[in-house]
Design a protein around this motif. Structure first.
Motif, PDB file in Angstrom:
ATOM      1  N   HIS A  73       0.866  -1.184   0.000  1.00 45.09           N
ATOM      2  CA  HIS A  73       0.000   0.000   0.000  1.00 45.09           C
ATOM      3  C   HIS A  73       0.901   1.231   0.000  1.00 45.09           C
ATOM      4  O   HIS A  73       2.048   1.178   0.436  1.00 45.09           O
ATOM      5  N   LYS A  74       0.355   2.347  -0.475  1.00 41.78           N
ATOM      6  CA  LYS A  74       1.073   3.626  -0.463  1.00 41.78           C
ATOM      7  C   LYS A  74       0.722   4.343   0.829  1.00 41.78           C
ATOM      8  O   LYS A  74      -0.093   5.241   0.847  1.00 41.78           O
ATOM      9  N   ASP A  95      -4.087   4.511   1.860  1.00 40.14           N
ATOM     10  CA  ASP A  95      -4.150   4.975   0.468  1.00 40.14           C
ATOM     11  C   ASP A  95      -5.551   4.795  -0.123  1.00 40.14           C
ATOM     12  O   ASP A  95      -5.739   4.908  -1.325  1.00 40.14           O
ATOM     13  N   GLU A 117      -9.688   0.116  -5.702  1.00 40.86           N
ATOM     14  CA  GLU A 117      -9.191   1.470  -5.521  1.00 40.86           C
ATOM     15  C   GLU A 117     -10.137   2.470  -6.177  1.00 40.86           C
ATOM     16  O   GLU A 117     -10.778   2.160  -7.166  1.00 40.86           O
TER      17      GLU A 117
END
Length: 136
Positions: A73-74, A95, A117
């Motif tokens: 994950h960011k 994120d 997302e």
């Protein structure tokens, strides 16, 4: 004295040494607990062999790293949960995404099986992979 009914003590069972970030998400695999999954604030997802430390081994020894998805994950991994079949684990991160990982080579390759997302504007705080009930 409480009669000993509520006496218990804590002891270290596993030591995780691979992350330099705080671990925010932690869970044992299902159904047997053989793997220990950890998600850190750097967005990394780790899979450890939890069967190496038990009552008959040295409890403070680090557990063996099986696989790692760097940058899963960011940002922070907020939560994770293994699937009941023991083959996949779901994660969610700061994120704003949720991802499903294969516990085998999928985790080591750093590529999720599914990625969700951009479906909303808020953080994803938790994931849950309950049992599937079949219809008759």
């Amino acid at each position: 004295d409480n009669g000993g009914d509520n006496d218990f003590s804590f002891r270290r069972m596993h030591r995780l040494v691979h992350s330099s970030f705080p671990i925010r998400a932690l869970s044992f695999s299902k159904p047997d607990g053989a793997l220990l999954f950890a998600g850190d604030d750097g967005g990394n997802l780790y899979s450890y062999d939890a069967s190496c430390n038990n009552e008959h081994t040295h409890m403070s020894a680090p557990v063996k790293l099986v696989a790692c998805a760097l940058a899963a994950h960011k940002g922070w991994i907020m939560n994770l949960t293994p699937f009941p079949d023991g083959r996949r684990v779901a994660t969610c991160g700061s994120d704003r995404s949720a991802r499903v990982w294969d516990c085998g080579m999928g985790l080591a390759s750093g590529t999720p099986v599914h990625s969700f997302e951009g479906a909303h504007d808020g953080l994803v705080w938790g994931v849950d992979c309950g049992s599937v009930v079949g219809a008759s």
